[in-house]
Scaffold this motif. Sequence first.
Motif, PDB file in Angstrom:
ATOM      1  N   ASP A  92       1.115   5.173 -12.605  1.00  0.00           N
ATOM      2  CA  ASP A  92       0.132   5.874 -13.062  1.00  0.00           C
ATOM      3  C   ASP A  92      -0.603   5.364 -14.425  1.00  0.00           C
ATOM      4  O   ASP A  92      -0.186   5.269 -15.322  1.00  0.00           O
ATOM      5  CB  ASP A  92       0.535   7.308 -13.382  1.00  0.00           C
ATOM      6  CG  ASP A  92      -0.650   8.379 -13.634  1.00  0.00           C
ATOM      7  OD1 ASP A  92      -1.490   7.982 -14.146  1.00  0.00           O
ATOM      8  OD2 ASP A  92      -0.345   9.504 -13.182  1.00  0.00           O
ATOM      9  N   ARG A  96      -4.358   5.335 -16.344  1.00  0.00           N
ATOM     10  CA  ARG A  96      -5.642   6.168 -16.649  1.00  0.00           C
ATOM     11  C   ARG A  96      -6.441   5.657 -17.891  1.00  0.00           C
ATOM     12  O   ARG A  96      -5.808   5.194 -18.644  1.00  0.00           O
ATOM     13  CB  ARG A  96      -5.534   7.568 -16.867  1.00  0.00           C
ATOM     14  CG  ARG A  96      -4.488   8.585 -15.608  1.00  0.00           C
ATOM     15  CD  ARG A  96      -4.177   9.878 -16.142  1.00  0.00           C
ATOM     16  NE  ARG A  96      -3.427  10.318 -14.959  1.00  0.00           N
ATOM     17  CZ  ARG A  96      -2.962  11.683 -15.086  1.00  0.00           C
ATOM     18  NH1 ARG A  96      -3.453  12.412 -15.865  1.00  0.00           N
ATOM     19  NH2 ARG A  96      -2.319  12.182 -13.960  1.00  0.00           N
ATOM     20  N   SER A 136      -5.840   5.515 -11.312  1.00  0.00           N
ATOM     21  CA  SER A 136      -5.107   5.491 -10.158  1.00  0.00           C
ATOM     22  C   SER A 136      -3.419   5.643 -10.245  1.00  0.00           C
ATOM     23  O   SER A 136      -2.939   5.352 -11.377  1.00  0.00           O
ATOM     24  CB  SER A 136      -5.340   3.834  -9.514  1.00  0.00           C
ATOM     25  OG  SER A 136      -4.536   3.490  -8.666  1.00  0.00           O
ATOM     26  N   ASN A 137      -2.936   6.207  -9.263  1.00  0.00           N
ATOM     27  CA  ASN A 137      -1.505   6.483  -9.258  1.00  0.00           C
ATOM     28  C   ASN A 137      -0.994   6.264  -7.933  1.00  0.00           C
ATOM     29  O   ASN A 137      -1.816   6.404  -6.832  1.00  0.00           O
ATOM     30  CB  ASN A 137      -1.123   7.693  -9.865  1.00  0.00           C
ATOM     31  CG  ASN A 137      -2.055   8.846  -9.398  1.00  0.00           C
ATOM     32  OD1 ASN A 137      -2.234   8.930  -8.429  1.00  0.00           O
ATOM     33  ND2 ASN A 137      -2.275   9.798 -10.586  1.00  0.00           N
ATOM     34  N   ALA A 172      -0.958   5.380  -2.546  1.00  0.00           N
ATOM     35  CA  ALA A 172      -1.948   5.009  -3.669  1.00  0.00           C
ATOM     36  C   ALA A 172      -3.423   5.737  -3.481  1.00  0.00           C
ATOM     37  O   ALA A 172      -3.482   6.224  -2.498  1.00  0.00           O
ATOM     38  CB  ALA A 172      -2.078   3.714  -3.380  1.00  0.00           C
ATOM     39  N   GLY A 188      -7.046   6.702  -6.223  1.00  0.00           N
ATOM     40  CA  GLY A 188      -7.760   6.642  -7.111  1.00  0.00           C
ATOM     41  C   GLY A 188      -8.767   7.570  -7.622  1.00  0.00           C
ATOM     42  O   GLY A 188      -9.173   8.414  -6.521  1.00  0.00           O
ATOM     43  N   ARG A 226     -11.626  11.931  -5.472  1.00  0.00           N
ATOM     44  CA  ARG A 226     -10.261  11.175  -5.479  1.00  0.00           C
ATOM     45  C   ARG A 226     -10.248  10.865  -4.017  1.00  0.00           C
ATOM     46  O   ARG A 226     -10.492  11.636  -3.219  1.00  0.00           O
ATOM     47  CB  ARG A 226      -9.128  12.059  -5.973  1.00  0.00           C
ATOM     48  CG  ARG A 226      -7.758  11.145  -5.673  1.00  0.00           C
ATOM     49  CD  ARG A 226      -6.785  12.140  -6.049  1.00  0.00           C
ATOM     50  NE  ARG A 226      -5.357  11.342  -5.637  1.00  0.00           N
ATOM     51  CZ  ARG A 226      -4.714  10.502  -6.601  1.00  0.00           C
ATOM     52  NH1 ARG A 226      -5.031  10.706  -7.958  1.00  0.00           N
ATOM     53  NH2 ARG A 226      -3.506  10.003  -6.474  1.00  0.00           N
ATOM     54  N   ASP A 243      -7.339   9.134  -1.414  1.00  0.00           N
ATOM     55  CA  ASP A 243      -5.784   8.842  -1.066  1.00  0.00           C
ATOM     56  C   ASP A 243      -5.456   8.057   0.123  1.00  0.00           C
ATOM     57  O   ASP A 243      -6.230   8.451   1.323  1.00  0.00           O
ATOM     58  CB  ASP A 243      -4.940   9.956  -1.349  1.00  0.00           C
ATOM     59  CG  ASP A 243      -4.806  10.518  -2.821  1.00  0.00           C
ATOM     60  OD1 ASP A 243      -3.786   9.730  -3.421  1.00  0.00           O
ATOM     61  OD2 ASP A 243      -5.372  11.613  -3.235  1.00  0.00           O
TER      62      ASP A 243
END
Length: 820
Positions: A423, A425, A440-441, A465, A467, A485, A487
Amino acid sequence: MKILLLILCWLPQLAVAQAAEVTGAVRDQQRQPVPFASVGVVGTTVGATADAAGRFELRGVPAGPQRLRASAVGFAPAERRVTVAAGAPLTIDFGLTTSAADLGEVVVTGVSRATELRRSPVPIATLGRREITLNANTNVIDAAVRGIPGLSAVTTGPNVSKPFIRGLGYNRVLTLYNGLRQEGQQWGDEHGVEVDGYDIERVEVVKGPASLLYGSDAVAGVVNLLPALPDGPDGRLRGDVLNEYQSNNGLIGNSLGLNYQNHGFQTSFRASHRMARDYRNSVDGLVYNTGFRELTLTGMVGLSKAWGSTHAYLTLYDNRQEIPDGSRDSLSRRFTRQVFESGLDDIKNRPLVGEEELNSYAISPLHQRIRHYRVFTKTQVHLGGGELHLLLGAQQNNRKEFNHPTAPSQAGLALQLTTYTYDVRYHLPEWQGLQISVGSNGMGQLNRHQQATDFPIPNYDLLDAGGFLLLKKPLGQLELSGGLRYDTRLVTWSDFYVAPNPATGFDAQVQAGTAGAQLQFPAFRQWYRGVSASVGGSWLATERLTLRANLARGYRAPNIPEIGSNGLDPGAHIVYLGNRDFRPEFSWQQDVGALWHQPTVDVSVEVFHNYVQNFIYQARLLDAAGQPVVIVPGNTTYQFQQAAARLYGLEASLSLRPAALPWLTSTSNIAFVNGENADAARLERDGPAARYLPLLPPLRVRTELRATLPAREGARLTATYFRASLDASARQNRFLALDNSETATAGYALLGLGAGTTLTSRAGRPVAQFVLQVDNVFDTPYQAHLNRLKYFEYYAASPTGRTGIYNPGRNVAVKMVVPF
């Protein structure tokens, strides 16, 4: 991954700055000390806890302009803006005003940056260490359920609680430990949260889609369990010893915590052990196979400097949890136990469980063992005028369920789940008041069977993943926020074959071509993608009134059991069947809230509406004649289904602090949620029995009256309180009646009483904190609607007229915390 680790190692070298010490005291309106208040530097990890006389010391405060913040339970937080000179000590005093709502409290979960509760457009609730300590619970989720309206839990006995937010749970609620997503086979009914409740300083709950920050699995909300950082003076070892006993199941809990800091270096350690025998109620007596034995070790080492902070955590969790099945004698209703395998087992001829075994702390042969290992780092660095946050983690969950009475050392279910998480940021510098955050995580997962005999899900690999971009802009009394976001998730597994093992007689995983091999899980590969979005705002309409609203689109990819199940989960006593064609869930939720604060009254009202596309749920499988399908004798069969769903409800709270009685506070809250199938075709086909969604919590009202004796100068007993609570749940007539998946649940009201005090030394230092609590004072027999044991019944009728297993009865708990 290696590059990120190198960056993490070198980040402390990027900036060096000097720091200073800040001391002072925290007092209330009458200039009386506020014992054990929290004081910290906003936006950093620098903090401390005041002593019984309200005095505090802050070490390592970064030089330059800073915001200092003081807070305590029952008071509104206060802030002071100061300029800290390098190496120059500074003295600052705080004055706190009484408030039960803590609307000015700062939260970090579900928001881009540290934000006041009242300014968050997304509903967020918190529970502090003091409230957790004042309650007797067998796990931290139950503690949060007591104090946060809208949060409920599906339970399997006293130590397994799965959080539900506004009627949604399982993989729709993301549980975090200090920001790290908790991954431990949470799809199962009997799988709890592998966290040491004695180590948790604070719980933050986001109610509603939090997919924007966390991606899939946060479509219903987030529960973040936050441990404490060292807060003592430099160069001094501090800690506490906790001892607890609960009468209902004989729970014995012990915990030792240590922490140390010196010139920015910080370290802490905690070891906790709990054990309990079978719990008791007035209907069932002692409930067989509900005991547990749990050991947790937690360690942390880190640095907190003017340039930021970096901390590394290691946790080890080991739990032996008995598995109840509810079998008993049809006439006496005494519990019985299984002694043969399913092919030879006859429920009517099982032997009775003796009193000695029911009262024993020994773990029975039929149990599950969960070992969870977690290591991760959290780093925060002031970089380029902004802030960089980086989290890297790895965890492994080993779960074994021993369900073979003739071969007790052979695990039926044996799964090893390994997860790698990142994670990152970056909060950009403010530009004309506009706050921008990007990040992003994601995670990588591998799940493997380990010498098992039952295979409810396949071995699988998962890559995830996403962002995001978040914006926040204050416009006078109005504050707007929103973001976007994207995904993506890839799920794959290979052909999975099962065949009988001639040596053991049980099934085993085999290679293709093995004699007698059957293909249980055909190979699978699927991408899931989704877009999440959110826009909302809060408006300080007056000094006392805050209005807020939020519109969010959430996303959730189907979990592995929903798409891949094809077998028995022995701990749940259910055969699950998945659907490989499921599509992702998407939700549209609207939240509107109003918060009113004045010195003697706090009121909050939150209303929500949630429409979920492709909602996935379980329902019993029937044959062509309308009879339940039985694949494994003694176990029910469920098949996952998908349809549109609609949920709506409200939460409201009222806190009163009479001016004429400043020592008295009254807090009441109410939570209601309704969930219905919104698929017209399914309703037409299945009729009214399919109207409601499963596992809907009933209307719940909780009221607490607390009297806290005023602090007296020089008194040895401080923070002395008496409390009475009433927790009432209405009858639940809104349930999934299709195929008798659920039944109605009677309403109930439980009275609780408690008292506590803190013994201090002559110098005003706390010596010991004592808590006494009695739950369910009248030993009321009841079944919570979200209690899975309610459905653990082998007979269609009972001589007592009561079926299933009831919740725990009266419980007297004593707790002592000795700080040093």
